[in-house]
Design a protein around this motif. Sequence first.
Motif, PDB file in Angstrom:
ATOM      1  N   LEU B  17      48.563  45.864  33.388  1.00  0.00           N
ATOM      2  CA  LEU B  17      47.706  44.701  33.583  1.00  0.00           C
ATOM      3  C   LEU B  17      48.077  44.032  34.896  1.00  0.00           C
ATOM      4  N   ARG B  18      47.094  43.884  35.739  1.00  0.00           N
ATOM      5  CA  ARG B  18      47.357  43.280  37.056  1.00  0.00           C
ATOM      6  C   ARG B  18      46.211  42.344  37.424  1.00  0.00           C
ATOM      7  N   ALA B  19      46.520  41.121  37.782  1.00  0.00           N
ATOM      8  CA  ALA B  19      45.466  40.176  38.172  1.00  0.00           C
ATOM      9  C   ALA B  19      44.859  40.605  39.501  1.00  0.00           C
ATOM     10  N   ASP B  20      43.565  40.405  39.646  1.00  0.00           N
ATOM     11  CA  ASP B  20      42.895  40.773  40.888  1.00  0.00           C
ATOM     12  C   ASP B  20      43.347  39.852  42.019  1.00  0.00           C
ATOM     13  N   GLN B  21      43.289  40.364  43.244  1.00  0.00           N
ATOM     14  CA  GLN B  21      43.748  39.592  44.406  1.00  0.00           C
ATOM     15  C   GLN B  21      42.992  38.268  44.562  1.00  0.00           C
ATOM     16  N   SER B  22      41.786  38.205  44.022  1.00  0.00           N
ATOM     17  CA  SER B  22      41.007  36.967  44.155  1.00  0.00           C
ATOM     18  C   SER B  22      41.707  35.790  43.474  1.00  0.00           C
ATOM     19  N   ALA B  23      42.604  36.093  42.518  1.00  0.00           N
ATOM     20  CA  ALA B  23      43.315  34.998  41.829  1.00  0.00           C
ATOM     21  C   ALA B  23      44.150  34.177  42.818  1.00  0.00           C
ATOM     22  N   VAL B  24      44.643  34.838  43.873  1.00  0.00           N
ATOM     23  CA  VAL B  24      45.469  34.105  44.853  1.00  0.00           C
ATOM     24  C   VAL B  24      44.639  33.015  45.525  1.00  0.00           C
TER      25      VAL B  24
END
Lengths: 242, 240
Positions: B17-24
């Motif tokens: 599970l990895r959050a998408d870069q857009s979360a940054v």
Amino acid sequence: MHEAEPTAQLIDAFVVPTTKGAAVFVETHYCELDAETGPFQLAIYSPMVLSRGEQAIIRSRVEGDLFTNAVRNCQLGNRWFLELCMGLVGLGVFALLVAFLTINYVAIFAAIFWALPFGFGPLAVQALRSVRFRRVGKRARSTLQCGEFLPEVVVGRNGDAVARLRELWSVVESKDQFVDVMRLEHEARFRARWPAAALFYRKLARLSPGHNQASLLRRVIFKAGEWFEPDATPRLIATRSR
Amino acid sequence: MINLSCWAVPIRDGYVLRADQSAVSLFGSAPARNPQFWGWSITVVHPQEPMFSAPLARRAAIFAVDYLRHASDFKTFRAVGNRNWWTERGLGFVLILVSGGHWVPALAGIWLLVGHRWLRRLIGLDAGISSVPVSPTQEPRIVSEVHDGLAKIGRAIDGIDDVLVAYAAAATYARVEGLEQVAEVYDSLAGGVHPAQLDPDLGFWVGNEIVHDVSRPALPPPCDEHDSSNSDLSEESRTR
């Protein structure tokens, strides 16, 4: 996909062909969106059906991009009159200095003359930007204060946009000619008459020099084109295979 | 609500599970937004329809997103205004040096060095963007959606026997699909790293035996998760 909310402001994202697959870019200028008019909603124009997971990723990235843009612009025009006064004070100091250096000219001052625009220029630009783009700043602040991004993604239904997109895809589907980014840029400009897509391809060519097989002269012309159209900056959101 | 996305990258024995870069960027801009929008709506994108037990997907997605939230807490937009710091300070310093006692260049030098920044601060023009740490004000909403690109990759690695070769191939497939973040996970796994030892930057492993068993959630039930996200994170680290 869902139907568009009646009050929503649509943000148009296009799935366009590239040399190796497809890319998604946003044509809508975030600076023109006003959160007080209604919530934001993503409208995707694509010749192929996107899975809901892909839509979710695109939506998150567009939302991130939109609010990052709002944070960058929210200080613009905030107390623009004070900014203008600061700019005038800076201009006064600059004028005094130039007069002094001119009257008391010695050789070392020549170097300082050349450096002055780098020191005083940004301050003047900051003041001018604040006055010029005060409405952009106001919209950005309203986006941060009450901007809501609807989670549902809708299908883009603007007829002109759909026609332009079809024209562009027909270039790669015809398969009777070699297609590179510059070719796509040319087709977007002259065949689809779509300046935003043409700009997007120029940007893509700069991002990926491996795709760029045009001559140096042509690349220089493309680069120069960016100076004349600084406000139109289509954003690369994602890439995918065809 | 903030619409976040989280990748569920298929691997041989579960998911990463990895959050998408857009979360940054979403978390970076969140402090400047109205707190009423600080709720999270997380979409877990995965390769096939019925693979997740809801409680586990919920916990893992919150972990992945929360990790990125803490990582991005300090990456706000303060540096934007400091682009010309060196040229202004440098020129100001030079002007004071060459002033030779004349007040005009000295004044210009002081103006560039400190004067204009001090005056801006005095009249409140450089009021910074709020840097209050963001924490969700509403119950996080988790939904899951199928991603065609991940599905293709999942099918591709199923047909390869050797695990490391499968991950190396998956990295290539992911790049073809334009999924750079997914490819990074496979690159690391293809290098021989066990999924449980993945860098948290790359994601959190959820093993198969707990993915499919709703009655055996890997973590405590999702109560108070948004109030105690820090302790949740450390608890997860200890578990692993």
